[in-house]
Scaffold this active site. Sequence first.
Site, PDB file in Angstrom:
ATOM      1  N   GLU A   1       8.539  -0.262   5.412  1.00 38.33           N
ATOM      2  CA  GLU A   1       8.731   1.013   4.883  1.00 38.33           C
ATOM      3  C   GLU A   1       7.129   1.618   5.588  1.00 38.33           C
ATOM      4  O   GLU A   1       6.152   1.254   5.144  1.00 38.33           O
ATOM      5  CB  GLU A   1       8.808   1.088   3.375  1.00 38.33           C
ATOM      6  CG  GLU A   1      10.133   0.767   2.971  1.00 38.33           C
ATOM      7  CD  GLU A   1      10.174   1.020   1.382  1.00 38.33           C
ATOM      8  OE1 GLU A   1       9.507   1.958   0.901  1.00 38.33           O
ATOM      9  OE2 GLU A   1      10.756   0.357   0.901  1.00 38.33           O
TER      10      GLU A   1
ATOM     11  N   GLU B   1       9.910  -4.974  -2.782  1.00 41.79           N
ATOM     12  CA  GLU B   1       8.757  -4.635  -3.560  1.00 41.79           C
ATOM     13  C   GLU B   1       8.788  -5.225  -4.676  1.00 41.79           C
ATOM     14  O   GLU B   1       8.443  -4.538  -5.887  1.00 41.79           O
ATOM     15  CB  GLU B   1       8.804  -3.216  -3.520  1.00 41.79           C
ATOM     16  CG  GLU B   1       8.563  -2.436  -2.404  1.00 41.79           C
ATOM     17  CD  GLU B   1       8.223  -0.897  -2.537  1.00 41.79           C
ATOM     18  OE1 GLU B   1       8.554  -0.257  -3.468  1.00 41.79           O
ATOM     19  OE2 GLU B   1       7.966  -0.034  -1.514  1.00 41.79           O
TER      20      GLU B   1
END
Length: 502
Positions: free
Chosen positions: A292, A173
């Site tokens: 995710e 991320e």
Amino acid sequence: MIRARVSLNPGAVVAPVSRRTFGSFVEHMGRCVYTGIYEPGHPLADEDGFRTDVLALARELGVTMVRYPGGNFVSGYRWEDGVGPREQRPRRRDLAWRSIETNEVGIDEFAKWAEKADVEIMYAVNLGTRGVQEALDVHEYVNHPEGTAISEQRRANGAEKPYGIKLWCLGNELDGPWQTGHKTPEEYGLLAASTARALRSAEPDLELVACGSSSSSMPTFGTWESTVLEHAYDLVDYVSCHAYYEEHDGDLGSFLASAVDMDFFVNSIVATADAVGARLKSTKKINLSFDEWNVWYLSRFQNAPLPEEWKVAPPVIEDRYHVADAVVVGNLLISLLRHSDRVTAACQAQLVNVIAPIMTEPGGPAWKQTIFHPFAKTAALAKGDVLRLHIDAPTYETAKYGAAPLVDAVATHDPATGDVTIFAVNRDVANPVEFTVDLSAFESGFTVAESWILADDDVYAYNSKEAPERVELRPFDGVVIDGGAVTVTLPKVSWSAIRLTR
């Protein structure tokens, strides 16, 4: 009665079911590791300190792969802190979740757990505060057989053979301003390419995942992937996707249609990646790692700041899941399966305690949350090929996603056994739906091998330590086979799975 219909054809194959679709995620966050998978002194702990009740539930869940050790945690993690004699391992601050990391569990311990759970490791390297050399070092530790300083360190620590980890995430991320070491797409693309090139020099057949967007709502969504892949296209195999969903302000209808956004996410990134490939005149196809995904009541977390005190394994985002959450999870799995031609790896976040299907009490029991059930049954029954299908169903208006079909579904066909499995959800918040599956393209002779339903009059019913079996899958009666069709009445807000055999 509201009616929906779908036709199946064994020749309309999307792709084989990828077993990596049924991945999970263990991050050094909250109680996922400590008092989650690992709790020495627990009555059910084994000789390595792992909770055997959690291991049994992980196997029952059907997890095939686990992403480790993060997550936001990895962007400040020093892998070497977690190896060697435990009494010599340093305690560190984890800035991501404002806690103290004892490093009692590191890669050697987790590899032992993964072997016991019979899962593949997807390993994430720190490209937030670290870079190419550290990635090469941890690769040497886990994968180089012997004869070098770092591989011999592993052997001295008790692991004579390398772990053979094939799937590697190049950071986490890094498009997010919250991420330690946040980077621009240009900065990250150059670093990902350099790291990928170095890792391939060490082991050419590694599978590498470049960081994609943290959500489809990011202002850089799409442009991030485009820029990163301009640098790394020929060096990586996957680009990652992350997405979490929750019900906002009582808008159950939009929440139940969350898979509409997942479909949009996948289609958008596939189009972006293919456009980059076309510009580069490459015949290679980049796959997606949806590493995710889950229901997460993020708004509650954002309104509740992280602990003020620095503690070891403080409870963090331990969401309690209800029936509607489980239906959405089942629907997100439907979305992942129908994109099996490009989504070939996925990880539900996370495995234990932290937004998880498995909950534990320190020193006490473990139990299944509602979202455990659709994941476990899909992992068990989705075999063979995913079939391309078109659903003829009424739509309803959602405030968030516009018109969405009341029924969503996917089907798999196993040529080896002839079995057909249909996974379906009814998104109607008030009414049952009569759902018919046309099987006339198959040879006749199907019978119902098993059928399951997850539904409840109270769509907000949940499981707890006190009532761990309040919500369970139950056998789905009333599945009717008439000629070349199967008909079933789906209750309101429900997920179902029906396996047909000959």
